[in-house]
Scaffold this motif. Sequence first.
Motif, short mmCIF file in Angstrom:
data_model
loop_
_atom_site.label_atom_id
_atom_site.label_comp_id
_atom_site.label_asym_id
_atom_site.label_seq_id
_atom_site.Cartn_x
_atom_site.Cartn_y
_atom_site.Cartn_z
N ARG A 106 66.93 56.80 -39.74
CA ARG A 106 68.08 56.41 -38.91
C ARG A 106 68.32 57.36 -37.74
O ARG A 106 68.99 56.99 -36.79
N THR A 107 67.77 58.55 -37.83
CA THR A 107 67.95 59.50 -36.72
C THR A 107 66.60 60.00 -36.24
O THR A 107 65.62 60.01 -36.99
N THR A 108 66.57 60.42 -35.00
CA THR A 108 65.34 60.97 -34.42
C THR A 108 64.92 62.22 -35.17
O THR A 108 63.73 62.44 -35.43
N ALA A 109 65.90 63.05 -35.53
CA ALA A 109 65.60 64.29 -36.25
C ALA A 109 64.94 64.00 -37.60
O ALA A 109 63.96 64.66 -37.97
N LYS A 110 65.45 63.01 -38.32
CA LYS A 110 64.87 62.65 -39.62
C LYS A 110 63.47 62.07 -39.43
O LYS A 110 62.54 62.41 -40.17
N ARG A 111 63.30 61.21 -38.42
CA ARG A 111 62.00 60.63 -38.12
C ARG A 111 60.98 61.73 -37.84
O ARG A 111 59.87 61.71 -38.36
N SER A 162 61.56 58.17 -27.57
CA SER A 162 61.04 57.20 -26.59
C SER A 162 60.35 56.01 -27.26
O SER A 162 59.91 56.08 -28.41
N ASP A 163 60.26 54.92 -26.50
CA ASP A 163 59.50 53.76 -26.97
C ASP A 163 58.03 54.11 -27.14
O ASP A 163 57.36 53.61 -28.04
N GLN A 164 57.53 54.99 -26.27
CA GLN A 164 56.12 55.39 -26.31
C GLN A 164 55.79 56.04 -27.66
O GLN A 164 54.72 55.82 -28.20
N TRP A 165 56.72 56.82 -28.18
CA TRP A 165 56.52 57.48 -29.48
C TRP A 165 56.27 56.41 -30.55
O TRP A 165 55.33 56.51 -31.32
N MET A 166 57.13 55.40 -30.57
CA MET A 166 57.00 54.35 -31.59
C MET A 166 55.74 53.50 -31.37
O MET A 166 55.13 53.05 -32.34
#
Length: 149
Positions: A25-30, A93-97
């Motif tokens: 749910r969060t960028t940090a957790k991801r 970013s979308d690029q990351w995903m």
Amino acid sequence: MDIYGYIKKDHRRFEDLMEQVEKARTTAKRLDIFRTLKAELIIHAKAEEQSLYAAMEKATRSKAVEKKLDHTTEEHDEIEGFLKQISSASPSSDQWMIHFGELKHACAHHFEEEEGTLFEKAKSYFDAAQARQLARDMDALKREMMADA
């Protein structure tokens, strides 16, 4: 546990971690889960190459099997390349995903090939005791690499 079960167990763990990345749910957790995935994937690939792949190279006289081993090693390199791309992109970013999706696809393809054709060929080279020893060897290599990391 034999080498086939050992590697499959790792593969299922990686699939679970990838699912956790997608559901974070969060960028940090991801990012936290991704770092774990990245470290474990790299160690797994190196240990696999030094245990199962090396034993298969030693056992085979088949050019087709040698080509298959080269191909699976190239897939490891491709996966490592995706890991680097992801690491250099902004995690929000979308690029990351997009890169993560490419990684997930490459891993799924690799796991399927390895658990299918490569394992079937390996089973023709190694008896049950040798397959269990290869699992112990790979586990020891992974533990050593983790300690060094």
